[in-house]
Design a protein around this motif. Structure first.
Motif, PDB file in Angstrom:
ATOM      1  N   THR A 107       0.835  -1.209   0.000  1.00 17.83           N
ATOM      2  CA  THR A 107       0.000   0.000   0.000  1.00 17.83           C
ATOM      3  C   THR A 107       0.867   1.256   0.000  1.00 17.83           C
ATOM      4  O   THR A 107       0.536   2.247  -0.632  1.00 17.83           O
ATOM      5  CB  THR A 107      -0.954   0.025   1.215  1.00 17.83           C
ATOM      6  OG1 THR A 107      -0.232  -0.420   2.351  1.00 17.83           O
ATOM      7  CG2 THR A 107      -2.142  -0.851   0.990  1.00 17.83           C
ATOM      8  N   PHE A 160       3.825   1.483  -1.375  1.00 17.26           N
ATOM      9  CA  PHE A 160       4.301   1.593  -2.754  1.00 17.26           C
ATOM     10  C   PHE A 160       3.209   2.221  -3.631  1.00 17.26           C
ATOM     11  O   PHE A 160       3.471   3.125  -4.427  1.00 17.26           O
ATOM     12  CB  PHE A 160       4.672   0.193  -3.256  1.00 17.26           C
ATOM     13  CG  PHE A 160       4.638   0.023  -4.748  1.00 17.26           C
ATOM     14  CD1 PHE A 160       5.673   0.505  -5.544  1.00 17.26           C
ATOM     15  CD2 PHE A 160       3.566  -0.620  -5.361  1.00 17.26           C
ATOM     16  CE1 PHE A 160       5.630   0.343  -6.917  1.00 17.26           C
ATOM     17  CE2 PHE A 160       3.516  -0.779  -6.733  1.00 17.26           C
ATOM     18  CZ  PHE A 160       4.558  -0.296  -7.511  1.00 17.26           C
ATOM     19  N   ALA A 161       1.975   1.759  -3.418  1.00 17.59           N
ATOM     20  CA  ALA A 161       0.854   2.296  -4.197  1.00 17.59           C
ATOM     21  C   ALA A 161       0.685   3.786  -3.917  1.00 17.59           C
ATOM     22  O   ALA A 161       0.524   4.590  -4.839  1.00 17.59           O
ATOM     23  CB  ALA A 161      -0.434   1.546  -3.851  1.00 17.59           C
ATOM     24  N   THR A 180       3.516   5.839  -5.530  1.00 16.64           N
ATOM     25  CA  THR A 180       3.350   5.900  -6.988  1.00 16.64           C
ATOM     26  C   THR A 180       2.239   6.866  -7.364  1.00 16.64           C
ATOM     27  O   THR A 180       2.418   7.741  -8.225  1.00 16.64           O
ATOM     28  CB  THR A 180       2.990   4.506  -7.537  1.00 16.64           C
ATOM     29  OG1 THR A 180       3.803   3.545  -6.896  1.00 16.64           O
ATOM     30  CG2 THR A 180       3.185   4.447  -9.023  1.00 16.64           C
ATOM     31  N   LEU A 181       1.090   6.710  -6.708  1.00 22.42           N
ATOM     32  CA  LEU A 181      -0.058   7.539  -7.060  1.00 22.42           C
ATOM     33  C   LEU A 181       0.214   9.005  -6.788  1.00 22.42           C
ATOM     34  O   LEU A 181      -0.095   9.870  -7.605  1.00 22.42           O
ATOM     35  CB  LEU A 181      -1.302   7.082  -6.297  1.00 22.42           C
ATOM     36  CG  LEU A 181      -1.889   5.763  -6.770  1.00 22.42           C
ATOM     37  CD1 LEU A 181      -3.114   5.402  -5.966  1.00 22.42           C
ATOM     38  CD2 LEU A 181      -2.238   5.850  -8.243  1.00 22.42           C
ATOM     39  N   VAL A 225       2.592  10.403  -9.484  1.00 22.24           N
ATOM     40  CA  VAL A 225       1.928  10.586 -10.784  1.00 22.24           C
ATOM     41  C   VAL A 225       0.910  11.722 -10.706  1.00 22.24           C
ATOM     42  O   VAL A 225       0.766  12.503 -11.636  1.00 22.24           O
ATOM     43  CB  VAL A 225       1.242   9.276 -11.236  1.00 22.24           C
ATOM     44  CG1 VAL A 225       0.472   9.495 -12.534  1.00 22.24           C
ATOM     45  CG2 VAL A 225       2.270   8.206 -11.446  1.00 22.24           C
ATOM     46  N   TYR A 226       0.234  11.816  -9.552  1.00 22.14           N
ATOM     47  CA  TYR A 226      -0.769  12.867  -9.394  1.00 22.14           C
ATOM     48  C   TYR A 226      -0.132  14.252  -9.514  1.00 22.14           C
ATOM     49  O   TYR A 226      -0.620  15.117 -10.235  1.00 22.14           O
ATOM     50  CB  TYR A 226      -1.466  12.717  -8.040  1.00 22.14           C
ATOM     51  CG  TYR A 226      -2.521  13.759  -7.791  1.00 22.14           C
ATOM     52  CD1 TYR A 226      -3.767  13.643  -8.382  1.00 22.14           C
ATOM     53  CD2 TYR A 226      -2.270  14.855  -6.976  1.00 22.14           C
ATOM     54  CE1 TYR A 226      -4.735  14.589  -8.173  1.00 22.14           C
ATOM     55  CE2 TYR A 226      -3.235  15.822  -6.760  1.00 22.14           C
ATOM     56  CZ  TYR A 226      -4.476  15.681  -7.363  1.00 22.14           C
ATOM     57  OH  TYR A 226      -5.433  16.630  -7.160  1.00 22.14           O
ATOM     58  N   LEU A 259       2.637  14.902 -10.922  1.00 21.98           N
ATOM     59  CA  LEU A 259       3.210  15.031 -12.262  1.00 21.98           C
ATOM     60  C   LEU A 259       2.150  15.454 -13.272  1.00 21.98           C
ATOM     61  O   LEU A 259       2.407  16.281 -14.154  1.00 21.98           O
ATOM     62  CB  LEU A 259       3.805  13.673 -12.665  1.00 21.98           C
ATOM     63  CG  LEU A 259       4.946  13.698 -13.651  1.00 21.98           C
ATOM     64  CD1 LEU A 259       6.221  14.129 -12.954  1.00 21.98           C
ATOM     65  CD2 LEU A 259       5.136  12.304 -14.248  1.00 21.98           C
ATOM     66  N   THR A 260       0.958  14.869 -13.164  1.00 21.02           N
ATOM     67  CA  THR A 260      -0.054  15.122 -14.181  1.00 21.02           C
ATOM     68  C   THR A 260      -1.027  16.237 -13.798  1.00 21.02           C
ATOM     69  O   THR A 260      -1.716  16.756 -14.663  1.00 21.02           O
ATOM     70  CB  THR A 260      -0.891  13.849 -14.439  1.00 21.02           C
ATOM     71  OG1 THR A 260      -1.442  13.417 -13.191  1.00 21.02           O
ATOM     72  CG2 THR A 260      -0.047  12.758 -15.028  1.00 21.02           C
ATOM     73  N   SER A 316      -0.889  19.375 -15.950  1.00 26.51           N
ATOM     74  CA  SER A 316      -1.330  19.159 -17.326  1.00 26.51           C
ATOM     75  C   SER A 316      -2.840  19.035 -17.400  1.00 26.51           C
ATOM     76  O   SER A 316      -3.475  19.542 -18.321  1.00 26.51           O
ATOM     77  CB  SER A 316      -0.712  17.886 -17.900  1.00 26.51           C
ATOM     78  OG  SER A 316       0.664  17.920 -17.795  1.00 26.51           O
ATOM     79  N   ILE A 317      -3.417  18.328 -16.404  1.00 30.35           N
ATOM     80  CA  ILE A 317      -4.871  18.152 -16.405  1.00 30.35           C
ATOM     81  C   ILE A 317      -5.554  19.511 -16.280  1.00 30.35           C
ATOM     82  O   ILE A 317      -6.452  19.843 -17.056  1.00 30.35           O
ATOM     83  CB  ILE A 317      -5.300  17.215 -15.259  1.00 30.35           C
ATOM     84  CG1 ILE A 317      -4.815  15.791 -15.531  1.00 30.35           C
ATOM     85  CG2 ILE A 317      -6.813  17.216 -15.099  1.00 30.35           C
ATOM     86  CD1 ILE A 317      -5.085  14.800 -14.426  1.00 30.35           C
ATOM     87  N   GLN A 341      -7.847  21.459 -19.179  1.00 28.93           N
ATOM     88  CA  GLN A 341      -9.219  21.912 -18.970  1.00 28.93           C
ATOM     89  C   GLN A 341      -9.349  23.408 -19.226  1.00 28.93           C
ATOM     90  O   GLN A 341     -10.313  23.875 -19.816  1.00 28.93           O
ATOM     91  CB  GLN A 341      -9.660  21.578 -17.545  1.00 28.93           C
ATOM     92  CG  GLN A 341     -10.005  20.109 -17.416  1.00 28.93           C
ATOM     93  CD  GLN A 341     -10.230  19.669 -15.991  1.00 28.93           C
ATOM     94  OE1 GLN A 341      -9.816  20.356 -15.060  1.00 28.93           O
ATOM     95  NE2 GLN A 341     -10.856  18.532 -15.817  1.00 28.93           N
ATOM     96  N   LYS A 366      -9.197  24.111 -22.910  1.00 31.08           N
ATOM     97  CA  LYS A 366     -10.435  23.691 -23.537  1.00 31.08           C
ATOM     98  C   LYS A 366     -11.517  24.762 -23.344  1.00 31.08           C
ATOM     99  O   LYS A 366     -12.250  25.095 -24.268  1.00 31.08           O
ATOM    100  CB  LYS A 366     -10.876  22.374 -22.919  1.00 31.08           C
ATOM    101  CG  LYS A 366     -11.909  21.680 -23.746  1.00 31.08           C
ATOM    102  CD  LYS A 366     -12.278  20.354 -23.173  1.00 31.08           C
ATOM    103  CE  LYS A 366     -13.448  19.800 -23.960  1.00 31.08           C
ATOM    104  NZ  LYS A 366     -14.045  18.656 -23.318  1.00 31.08           N
ATOM    105  N   LEU A 399     -18.501  20.913 -23.125  1.00 28.10           N
ATOM    106  CA  LEU A 399     -17.247  20.883 -22.368  1.00 28.10           C
ATOM    107  C   LEU A 399     -17.033  19.538 -21.701  1.00 28.10           C
ATOM    108  O   LEU A 399     -15.927  19.019 -21.671  1.00 28.10           O
ATOM    109  CB  LEU A 399     -17.265  21.976 -21.298  1.00 28.10           C
ATOM    110  CG  LEU A 399     -17.276  23.414 -21.788  1.00 28.10           C
ATOM    111  CD1 LEU A 399     -17.466  24.351 -20.617  1.00 28.10           C
ATOM    112  CD2 LEU A 399     -15.990  23.740 -22.514  1.00 28.10           C
ATOM    113  N   ASP A 400     -18.097  18.999 -21.147  1.00 23.47           N
ATOM    114  CA  ASP A 400     -17.937  17.785 -20.365  1.00 23.47           C
ATOM    115  C   ASP A 400     -19.248  17.023 -20.378  1.00 23.47           C
ATOM    116  O   ASP A 400     -20.297  17.600 -20.126  1.00 23.47           O
ATOM    117  CB  ASP A 400     -17.559  18.176 -18.925  1.00 23.47           C
ATOM    118  CG  ASP A 400     -17.168  16.969 -18.107  1.00 23.47           C
ATOM    119  OD1 ASP A 400     -16.653  16.011 -18.708  1.00 23.47           O
ATOM    120  OD2 ASP A 400     -17.389  16.974 -16.890  1.00 23.47           O
TER     121      ASP A 400
END
Lengths: 197, 217
Positions: free
Chosen positions: B9, B11-12, B15-16, B19-20, B22-23, B26-27, B31, B34, B110-111
């Protein structure tokens, strides 16, 4: 070793194709293949998860106690699914929108847990990686094929390129019944092909 | 056993979290871009846009009105971001552009989470010039913007009436917010003369400087 590696890779592609032979992971298969692009992106996302989780599970196979192996696998798989989801959301927002709920649902795709349990927990890291790759490619191929056929018959397009007018398309192929019909025919064709091979 | 589970857990989580972070940017950027593109796409010809929206909340749906002006700071129209919670699988979030006479110029979805191949056709359906599909050019103050089945003058998406109703509701709500924003803030156009804003067409950075976010509900 080299031969057996290729064998493992081809195993997922043809002999034990997850969709056409094992009939596993039907939920995303039927739901996301309304167009070729959707089918292919879904396949690639699953490929990523299968490949990564197979590697990690096979690395950890000796230290995970038998009693808690399923929860452990599920946590590992869920982690990679979330990673895939965030990456797609960040870099391919259009695909993220069209796949919607089906990306997080990869976590319950039985092919992923199935390969972790049936293959990665018993084999070396390299063969597990190859197995994940093979199975993932097989899944991607099947979903893309299904998507192409449904998109063509339903809307007259292939990957968004118009082949014939949408007016001649049968909308049933984009809907759920069409998914079952096309899948049935493709399985029949694949069975015939595998016998002749 | 405990150790292994905690390790996995951990490690999970690591990692999460990485990545969160990191991204995440961009997310948010994707938006934002857009939304800005949507505003540009739906407006009639204009000179500049007030990027601080007039925010309205009727208790259920929040609407944001972005007003657009010509060179003489006369209102030419507005882009309205509007949501309907009656979608088939979740909220439908649209950006609708009106000119100053209330005629629908264009729209962008949009969504949405509608069924792929059915409800998600709304992205192009209502701007396809075919039968009674097209809502562009309709005057939102006089046209009956409901689906034909409900007695309206718009053809619903084949096999996706619920999605179509949700979409048209968002459009009607957008028009309501647009007219309402004119009633409640008659001085907006005047105040623009004092503080002209940068031209939206220019670059994205200009827009960001201005802050597309607006007040949060």
């Amino acid at each position: 070793m080299k031969n057996s590696g290729i064998k493992i890779l081809l195993n997922g592609l043809i002999k034990e194709n997850p969709v056409f032979v094992l009939i596993l992971g039907m939920c995303p298969t039927l739901a996301t293949t309304s167009s070729a692009v959707n089918g292919m992106s879904m396949g690639l996302a699953t490929l990523f998860v299968l490949f990564s989780s197979n590697i990690i599970v096979s690395i950890l196979k000796n230290i995970i106690p038998d009693k808690v192996r399923i929860p452990a696998y599920v946590v590992i798989i869920a982690t990679f699914v979330s990673v895939a989801e965030m990456l797609i959301h960040a870099y391919f927002p259009a695909i993220y929108e069209s796949l919607g709920i089906f990306i997080p649902l990869i976590v319950v795709n039985c092919i992923v847990l199935g390969r972790a349990e049936a293959f990665a927990s018993k084999n070396t890291v390299l063969s597990s990686a190859l197995d994940g790759l093979g199975m993932g490619l097989g899944f991607t191929l099947a979903l893309t094929l299904l998507g192409v056929v449904r998109e063509l018959l339903g809307t007259g397009k292939v990957f968004g390129n118009i082949v014939f007018s949408e007016n001649y398309g049968a909308i049933i192929f984009v809907l759920a019944p069409g998914a079952f019909i096309v899948l049935g025919y493709l399985i029949a064709i694949m069975n015939k092909l595998r016998k002749t091979l | 056993m405990l150790l292994v589970l905690s390790g996995i857990t951990l490690f999970a989580a690591v990692t999460l979290a990485s990545v969160y972070t990191l991204t995440g940017k961009s997310i948010a950027n994707a938006q934002q871009t857009k939304k800005e593109e949507a505003i540009r796409a739906v407006l009639p010809p204009y000179d500049h846009v007030d990027l601080k929206p007039v925010v309205m909340n009727d208790g259920v749906e929040t609407t944001r009105v972005y007003k657009a002006y010509d060179k003489n700071n006369v209102l030419v129209g507005a882009a309205v971001q509007s949501t309907s919670n009656n979608g088939y699988k979740g909220p439908v979030n649209v950006m609708v552009g009106f000119n100053n006479k209330g005629i629908i110029v264009n729209y962008v979805v949009l969504d949405q989470h509608e069924t792929p191949g059915l409800g998600n056709k709304m992205e192009n359906w209502f701007k396809t010039d075919k039968a009674k599909q097209d809502i562009r050019g309709k005057n939102a103050s006089t046209a009956n913007l409901t689906v034909s089945r409900d007695g309206g003058e718009v053809d619903a998406i084949t096999a996706a009436t619920i999605s179509s109703r949700a979409f048209l509701f968002a459009v009607r709500n957008a028009y309501f917010a647009f007219t309402h924003s004119l009633d409640t803030q008659p001085n907006v156009a005047k105040s623009k003369v004092d503080a002209p804003r940068p031209i939206l067409n220019d670059t994205t950075s200009t827009i960001n400087k201005d802050g597309m976010k607006g007040p949060q509900p």
